[in-house]
Design an enzyme around this catalytic site. Structure first.
Site, PDB file in Angstrom:
ATOM      1  N   GLU A  60    -100.405  17.327 -79.307  1.00 34.23           N
ATOM      2  CA  GLU A  60    -100.526  18.735 -79.694  1.00 34.23           C
ATOM      3  C   GLU A  60    -100.398  18.955 -81.197  1.00 34.23           C
ATOM      4  OE1 GLU A  60     -98.855  17.467 -77.204  1.00 34.23           O
ATOM      5  OE2 GLU A  60     -98.766  18.784 -75.465  1.00 34.23           O
ATOM      6  N   TRP A  95     -74.350  16.923 -73.876  1.00 29.30           N
ATOM      7  CA  TRP A  95     -75.605  16.184 -73.788  1.00 29.30           C
ATOM      8  C   TRP A  95     -75.444  14.770 -74.346  1.00 29.30           C
ATOM      9  CZ3 TRP A  95     -80.050  19.925 -75.686  1.00 29.30           C
ATOM     10  CH2 TRP A  95     -80.163  20.970 -74.744  1.00 29.30           C
ATOM     11  N   LYS A 132     -77.111  15.207 -68.929  1.00 33.81           N
ATOM     12  CA  LYS A 132     -76.158  16.324 -69.036  1.00 33.81           C
ATOM     13  C   LYS A 132     -74.876  15.924 -68.324  1.00 33.81           C
ATOM     14  CE  LYS A 132     -79.905  19.589 -69.409  1.00 33.81           C
ATOM     15  NZ  LYS A 132     -81.074  18.858 -68.884  1.00 33.81           N
ATOM     16  N   THR A 181    -103.211  15.049 -73.075  1.00 30.77           N
ATOM     17  CA  THR A 181    -101.846  14.524 -73.139  1.00 30.77           C
ATOM     18  C   THR A 181    -101.696  13.491 -72.019  1.00 30.77           C
ATOM     19  OG1 THR A 181    -101.097  16.234 -71.635  1.00 30.77           O
ATOM     20  CG2 THR A 181    -100.897  16.700 -73.965  1.00 30.77           C
TER      21      THR A 181
HETATM   22  P1  AMP Z   1     -98.006  12.006 -76.978  1.00 28.36           P
HETATM   23  O1  AMP Z   1     -98.571  13.365 -76.998  1.00 28.36           O
HETATM   24  O2  AMP Z   1     -98.429  11.203 -75.792  1.00 28.36           O
HETATM   25  O3  AMP Z   1     -98.219  11.266 -78.248  1.00 28.36           O
HETATM   26  O4  AMP Z   1     -96.428  12.159 -76.806  1.00 28.36           O
HETATM   27  C1  AMP Z   1     -95.663  12.915 -77.714  1.00 28.36           C
HETATM   28  C2  AMP Z   1     -94.203  12.680 -77.471  1.00 28.36           C
HETATM   29  O5  AMP Z   1     -93.848  11.335 -77.791  1.00 28.36           O
HETATM   30  C3  AMP Z   1     -93.302  13.519 -78.333  1.00 28.36           C
HETATM   31  O6  AMP Z   1     -93.146  14.834 -77.839  1.00 28.36           O
HETATM   32  C4  AMP Z   1     -92.006  12.719 -78.298  1.00 28.36           C
HETATM   33  O7  AMP Z   1     -91.281  12.967 -77.105  1.00 28.36           O
HETATM   34  C5  AMP Z   1     -92.502  11.302 -78.269  1.00 28.36           C
HETATM   35  N1  AMP Z   1     -92.476  10.730 -79.626  1.00 28.36           N
HETATM   36  C6  AMP Z   1     -93.505  10.556 -80.473  1.00 28.36           C
HETATM   37  N2  AMP Z   1     -93.084   9.973 -81.614  1.00 28.36           N
HETATM   38  C7  AMP Z   1     -91.767   9.763 -81.486  1.00 28.36           C
HETATM   39  C8  AMP Z   1     -90.733   9.213 -82.332  1.00 28.36           C
HETATM   40  N3  AMP Z   1     -90.997   8.693 -83.537  1.00 28.36           N
HETATM   41  N4  AMP Z   1     -89.475   9.204 -81.850  1.00 28.36           N
HETATM   42  C9  AMP Z   1     -89.174   9.706 -80.633  1.00 28.36           C
HETATM   43  N5  AMP Z   1     -90.084  10.233 -79.806  1.00 28.36           N
HETATM   44  C10 AMP Z   1     -91.370  10.264 -80.218  1.00 28.36           C
END
Ligand code: AMP
Length: 546
Positions: free
Chosen positions: A330, A444, A439, A182
């Site tokens: 994940e 929110w 917040k 990640t």
């Molecule tokens: P990563 O594991 O680096 O791909 O990050 C995942 C995170 O990116 C998710 O938990 C979201 O917070 C954010 N994310 C991915 N796709 C979107 C989307 N279409 N809209 C908003 N947030 C997103």
């Protein structure tokens, strides 16, 4: 039925048999490109796999890559996993310290790198004790002069010395195939280990009509890096359906993407919002006629919320439908996908954009649910946001090195850390990361909604919203704006533009202007940095602290 295991090598053999001449175009930087096809990718992946075996690579060994989107990286995707080893794609945009941590945590056995990363490899090599050899992704005459304690090998020599008739081993389908960490905005990055089974099942989603709808007729510009969650599964899915792949190498500037789309007749592309901001900046500088040279039909935007302005521009300027997808490292990553239902087809455009600006619906394979602060599952259509949880055969069970199931709650759900609502049609709307939500007075405020509204302003290039301390309301939104090059715009003008697009009480209390915003290694806004930077910011009307 036959107990045939799902295997990544079978995807490649399918492409080589049924789509042998479909092209893979790879841009290597400095004006050089390479044209190959699925038949050749399969031959070279087999050679690579056999050569790795001769090197002494054991099943389950970790093979790290520091590489851009190229045909060689594609060969590694199939050659390493197909042979029963684990491809660990390392994000080269991470800090050196994080890369060192990741390679050591994974205890990678080999590290393959693009020539541009030779200085980084030289710096890291002494502190990577598990790495048995480094392999430069180049021809012999291009081999960099590095003095390393471990052997330095040449990729093209390995491939040339391998056996093109190598037989892929029959692997149980739960064999580990690839590993991604990640991007980790806080704490150490964590590893997610994918299997052959999870990868092949995930592919069907990319190819399904109500998934990403990838198919043999597509020419795909892969603007998402191959080190970001397996490039959203597209290299595997393109083999499954026999699509043409266009790999941009290190250059994803608007100009390069446009040129590749035009020259390679791309119909489909995928990338994070920041890439598309750069693309439109270039496109809009061209005469209108240039737009008609593109054959683009669909674009997937994910990784961060797709601003409505991007969705509108794709449709208005290019007639392209934006599919917003939500997922994470994940979740392999595809989890929810924004395809329309019959009743949306007839909506006026402005309303349809509103549907597309949501993160899409669940696809078969990933169960989704939203839970309130007390842990109660909210019904679909509940007008309240809560924590989004997911479960399914391509969702993580434990982070790499941890006990199976340790990332899950008692009911097998993985808590995503995203705050979301699910509307009556089942469309997910991510309102924030739980740590980014503002917040204010017990309510929110969605920083994502405010950012999307701000970037809709024609003179705003990029925007971020964070919560800053407020004596009365606990937190209030601060809008941080990067104006378009050469543009002058004031805070009140932007707020005036936003006031009909968000609830009045959500409107940011202050606007500040900056030259650029910090991003994570996968292009997401780095809000931890912004919160540090603006920790002492006093909002107008809030009495000084103390
Ligand atoms: P990563 O594991 O680096 O791909 O990050 C995942 C995170 O990116 C998710 O938990 C979201 O917070 C954010 N994310 C991915 N796709 C979107 C989307 N279409 N809209 C908003 N947030 C997103």
């Amino acid at each position: 039925m036959q107990p045939k295991a799902l295997q990544i090598s079978s995807l490649l053999e399918h492409a080589a048999t049924h789509h042998p001449d479909v092209e893979i175009v790879s841009h290597l930087g400095a004006g050089r490109s390479q044209r190959t096809d699925w038949r050749t990718v399969a031959q070279r992946a087999r050679r690579l796999a056999s050569a790795l075996g001769r090197l002494g690579m054991e099943p389950g060994a970790r093979v790290a890559t520091l590489a851009w989107n190229t045909h060689r990286h594609l060969e590694l995707y199939f050659g390493v996993s197909g042979a029963g080893s684990i491809l660990h794609t390392v994000n080269p945009r991470l800090f050196t310290e994080q890369i060192r941590y990741i390679v050591n945590h994974a205890a990678d056995d080999y590290l393959f790198f693009d020539l541009g990363f030779a200085p980084l490899v030289a710096e890291l090599a002494p502190s990577l004790p598990s790495v048995k050899a480094f392999v430069a992704l180049c021809r012999r005459e291009e081999l960099p002069a590095l003095s390393l304690a471990q052997p330095l090998l040449c990729y093209e020599d390995l491939v040339a010395g391998g056996d093109e008739h190598f037989d892929w081993p029959a692997l149980p389908e739960d064999t580990a195939s690839s590993l991604c960490y990640t991007s980790g905005t806080t704490g150490h990055p964590k590893g997610v280990l994918y299997s052959h089974r999870s990868t092949v099942l995930h592919c069907w989603t990319a190819c399904a009509a109500d998934g990403l709808g990838l198919r043999a007729r597509d020419s795909v510009l892969l603007a998402v890096p191959m080190f970001h969650v397996n490039a959203w599964g597209i290299p595997y899915a393109a083999a499954m359906c026999g699509a043409k792949l266009v790999l941009p190498g290190p250059d994803v500037s608007g100009e390069r993407l446009f040129a590749l789309m035009k020259d390679e007749g791309c119909t489909f592309s995928l990338g994070v919002p920041t890439v598309w901001l750069g693309f439109f900046q270039y496109l809009e500088s061209l005469p209108e006629a240039a737009r008609h040279e593109l054959r683009l039909e669909r674009v997937v935007v994910g990784g961060s919320a797709a601003p409505r302005a991007i969705i509108e521009k794709f449709e208005r300027l290019l007639g392209v439908y934006v599919i917003q997808a939500w997922g994470m490292t994940e979740t392999s990553p595809l989890a929810t996908i924004g395809n329309l239902l019959p009743r949306h087809e007839v909506l006026p455009l402005a309303e349809r954009y509103g549907v597309q600006a949501r993160q899409g619906r669940a696809i078969f394979g990933v169960e989704i649910a939203v839970f309130d602060a007390e842990g109660q599952r909210l019904p679909i259509g509940a007008p309240r946001a809560g924590e989004l949880k997911v479960r399914g055969p391509w969702v993580v069970s434990a982070y790499y090195g941890n006990e199976p199931g340790s990332a899950l709650d008692a009911d097998g759900w993985f808590a995503t850390g995203d705050v979301a609502m699910i509307d009556a049609d089942g469309f997910v709307q991510i309102t924030d990361r739980s740590k980014d939500v503002i917040k204010s007075g017990g309510e929110w405020i969605s920083s994502i909604d405010l950012e999307n509204a701000a970037v809709g302003h024609p003179l705003v290039k990029e925007a971020a919203v964070i919560g800053v301390r407020h004596d009365k309301w606990q937190e209030r939104p601060l809008l941080i704006v990067v104006p378009k090059e050469g543009a002058t715009v004031s805070g009140p003008e932007i707020l005036d533009f936003m006031k009909d697009r968000v609830a009045r009480w959500w409107l940011p209390d202050d606007v500040v202007f900056v030259d650029e915003l910090p991003h994570t290694a996968t292009g997401k806004l780095l809000k931890t940095r912004l919160r540090e930077q603006f920790a002492a910011h006093r909002l107008p009307g809030d009495p000084p602290a103390g």
